[in-house]
Design a protein around this motif. Structure first.
Motif, mmCIF file in Angstrom:
data_model
loop_
_atom_site.group_PDB
_atom_site.id
_atom_site.type_symbol
_atom_site.label_atom_id
_atom_site.label_comp_id
_atom_site.label_asym_id
_atom_site.label_seq_id
_atom_site.Cartn_x
_atom_site.Cartn_y
_atom_site.Cartn_z
ATOM 1 N N HIS A 8 0.853 -1.185 0.000
ATOM 2 C CA HIS A 8 0.000 0.000 0.000
ATOM 3 C C HIS A 8 0.884 1.229 0.000
ATOM 4 C CE1 HIS A 8 -3.771 2.173 0.640
ATOM 5 N NE2 HIS A 8 -3.107 2.969 1.476
ATOM 6 N N ASP A 9 0.450 2.245 -0.722
ATOM 7 C CA ASP A 9 1.189 3.501 -0.793
ATOM 8 C C ASP A 9 0.681 4.421 0.319
ATOM 9 O OD1 ASP A 9 2.755 5.630 -1.534
ATOM 10 O OD2 ASP A 9 1.443 6.255 -3.189
ATOM 11 N N TYR A 10 1.330 4.360 1.477
ATOM 12 C CA TYR A 10 0.903 5.161 2.622
ATOM 13 C C TYR A 10 1.333 6.617 2.417
ATOM 14 C CZ TYR A 10 -0.118 0.886 5.237
ATOM 15 O OH TYR A 10 -0.644 -0.320 5.667
ATOM 16 N N THR A 11 0.365 7.519 2.517
ATOM 17 C CA THR A 11 0.680 8.934 2.363
ATOM 18 C C THR A 11 -0.006 9.743 3.451
ATOM 19 O OG1 THR A 11 -1.201 9.500 0.939
ATOM 20 C CG2 THR A 11 0.793 8.653 -0.146
ATOM 21 N N ILE A 12 0.607 10.874 3.795
ATOM 22 C CA ILE A 12 0.005 11.792 4.749
ATOM 23 C C ILE A 12 -1.304 12.338 4.186
ATOM 24 C CG2 ILE A 12 0.291 13.992 5.953
ATOM 25 C CD1 ILE A 12 2.005 11.729 7.093
ATOM 26 N N ASN A 42 -0.313 -8.079 11.313
ATOM 27 C CA ASN A 42 0.795 -8.144 10.350
ATOM 28 C C ASN A 42 1.505 -6.804 10.191
ATOM 29 O OD1 ASN A 42 2.230 -9.985 8.751
ATOM 30 N ND2 ASN A 42 1.188 -9.356 6.881
ATOM 31 N N GLY A 43 1.587 -6.045 11.303
ATOM 32 C CA GLY A 43 2.043 -4.675 11.241
ATOM 33 C C GLY A 43 3.491 -4.457 10.862
ATOM 34 N N MET A 44 4.375 -5.414 11.128
ATOM 35 C CA MET A 44 5.777 -5.200 10.795
ATOM 36 C C MET A 44 6.011 -5.102 9.290
ATOM 37 S SD MET A 44 7.829 -4.465 13.140
ATOM 38 C CE MET A 44 9.371 -4.652 12.252
ATOM 39 N N HIS A 45 5.033 -5.517 8.502
ATOM 40 C CA HIS A 45 5.163 -5.401 7.050
ATOM 41 C C HIS A 45 4.707 -4.026 6.547
ATOM 42 C CE1 HIS A 45 6.210 -9.634 6.538
ATOM 43 N NE2 HIS A 45 5.287 -9.893 7.435
ATOM 44 N N SER A 46 3.894 -3.339 7.335
ATOM 45 C CA SER A 46 3.438 -2.005 6.920
ATOM 46 C C SER A 46 4.378 -0.910 7.403
ATOM 47 C CB SER A 46 2.025 -1.733 7.449
ATOM 48 O OG SER A 46 1.998 -1.711 8.863
ATOM 49 N N ASN A 69 7.780 6.259 4.571
ATOM 50 C CA ASN A 69 7.862 7.206 3.463
ATOM 51 C C ASN A 69 7.398 8.605 3.873
ATOM 52 O OD1 ASN A 69 8.867 5.345 1.591
ATOM 53 N ND2 ASN A 69 6.815 4.596 1.105
ATOM 54 N N TYR A 70 6.783 8.701 5.060
ATOM 55 C CA TYR A 70 6.369 10.025 5.535
ATOM 56 C C TYR A 70 7.572 10.955 5.692
ATOM 57 C CZ TYR A 70 8.023 9.258 10.364
ATOM 58 O OH TYR A 70 8.795 9.047 11.481
#
Length: 291
Positions: free
Chosen positions: A115-119, A244-248, A254-255
Motif C-alpha cells: 500500500h502507498d501510505y501517504t500523509i 501483520n504490522g511489521m510489514h506495513s 515514506n512520511y
C-alpha cells in the motif's frame, strides 16, 4: 581437514537457528487491557483509491467537560492511539467529547501491504471520520506523524475558510503539536528508519527484522527517566505486530520524504492560520512515568 568441517557446519547451523529464533520470536498476544480497548472501540470504513475498503479503529469518548467542546487526538509513529492512555483521563475532564483514532497501518486499524501510505490519504481518512461521527468543530492535539496529518488538515481548513466553504469540513478551534519534525533539515532519523525506507528492504524487512532490534530502537525514543519496562515493551510490540504490522511499518516511513516534499505547504499553513496554536518539543512518551 574433515575434523574441522563438522564443527564449522555445527556452528553455522547453530547461528542460523539462533537468528531464525530471534526473527520469529513470537509476538506477545494483545494483553487484556488492549483487548478491552479493542472491544470498546468502533471501526470506520475507508474506501481507498485502490478500490479496497479498510477498517479504521477509533474511540468516541464522552468526557466531563462542556458538551460542545470536542478534542481530536492523533498519535504518531510507530504505535497507535494507545500513546495517549496515560493523559486521556485528564483530557476527558476538560472536554465533552474526545475522538481517538488509529491511523491506517497502525495499532488496531487495518495494515494493508502493499500500500502507498501517504500523509494526504491519512488526512482524507481523518476528515471523513470526523464527518461520519458528526464532529463539525474541534480542538486538535497531534503528535509526531499525526502532526503532519493535522498540518495538512489545517492547510485545508485555511483554504476553506478563505473560500467561504467551512460547511465542507471540520472547523479547527485550536491546535497543539508535539514532536512532529516539522523542519526536516533539523531532524535526524534513526539508522534503522533510513534503512527501512529503501525499496528493496521494504519488501523483506517484515520477515527478517528481529523483535529485539525493534525494541532497542523504540527504547531510544524514550527519555532517560521514562525508559519502558518489560510489560510496556510487550504492549508496544503487540500493537505494532498486530494485524501483520511489521510489514506495513517500512512503507509508512515514506512520511519522512513527504515531510520534505510538502514542507513549504505545511509550514506555510501553520504560519498563515489565524487560529491559536502551540508547538512543543517536549516529549509525549508512550508510557509516562507513574510519578
Amino acid at each position: 581437514m574433515a575434523s574441522w568441517v563438522t564443527p564449522k557446519r555445527t556452528v553455522l547451523l547453530s547461528m542460523a537457528v539462533a537468528f531464525l529464533a530471534y526473527v520469529n520470536y513470537p509476538c506477545p498476544e494483545l494483553p487484556d487491557d488492549l483487548k478491552a480497548l479493542r472491544n470498546s472501540g468502533n471501526h470506520f470504513l475507508h474506501s481507498a483509491s485502490d478500490g479496497i475498503t479498510y477498517r479504521i479503529f477509533y474511540r468516541d469518548l464522552s468526557g466531563d467537560g462542556p458538551a460542545d467542546r470536542n478534542l481530536f487526538l492523533l498519535h504518531g509513529f510507530p504505535i497507535s492511539s494507545y500513546d495517549w492512555h496515560k493523559v486521556l483521563p485528564n483530557l476527558l475532564e476538560e472536554f465533552g467529547r474526545v475522538i481517538v483514532p488509529d491511523q491506517l497501518g497502525y495499532g488496531l486499524s487495518d495494515k494493508p501491504v502493499p500500500h502507498d501510505y501517504t500523509i494526504m490519504e491519512q488526512a482524507d481518512i481523518m476528515e471523513s471520520l470526523l464527518h461520519t461521527v458528526g464532529v463539525k468543530d474541534s480542538h486538535f492535539f497531534c503528535h509526531d506523524t499525526g502532526l503532519s496529518v493535522c498540518l495538512e488538515m489545517l492547510v485545508r481548513f485555511n483554504s476553506r475558510n478563505t473560500g467561504g466553504k467551512q460547511d465542507d469540513g471540520v472547523i479547527i478551534h485550536s491546535f497543539a503539536f508535539q514532536n512532529g519534525g516539522m523542519f526536516p533539515k533539523y531532524v535526524t532519523p534513526q539508522p534503522t528508519q533510513l534503512l527501512a525506507k529503501l525499496p528493496v528492504i521494504q519488501e523483506y524487512l517484515g520477515y527478517v527484522y528481529p523483535r529485539f532490534l525493534f525494541e532497542m530502537a523504540l527504547s531510544k525514543s524514550f527519555g532517560p527517566y521514562t525508559k519502558p519496562d518489560r510489560k510496556h515493551l510487550d504492549t508496544a510490540v503487540a500493537l505494532v505486530y498486530y494485524n501483520n504490522g511489521m510489514h506495513s511499518i517500512p512503507r509508512i516511513l515514506n512520511y519522512l520524504d513527504q515531510r520534505v516534499e510538502h514542507e513549504n505547504r505545511w509550514i506555510g499553513g501553520m504560519v498563515e492560520t489565524k487560529i491559536p496554536g502551540r508547538q512543543s518539543t517536549a516529549h509525549v512518551t508512550l508510557f509516562p512515568s507513574e510519578t
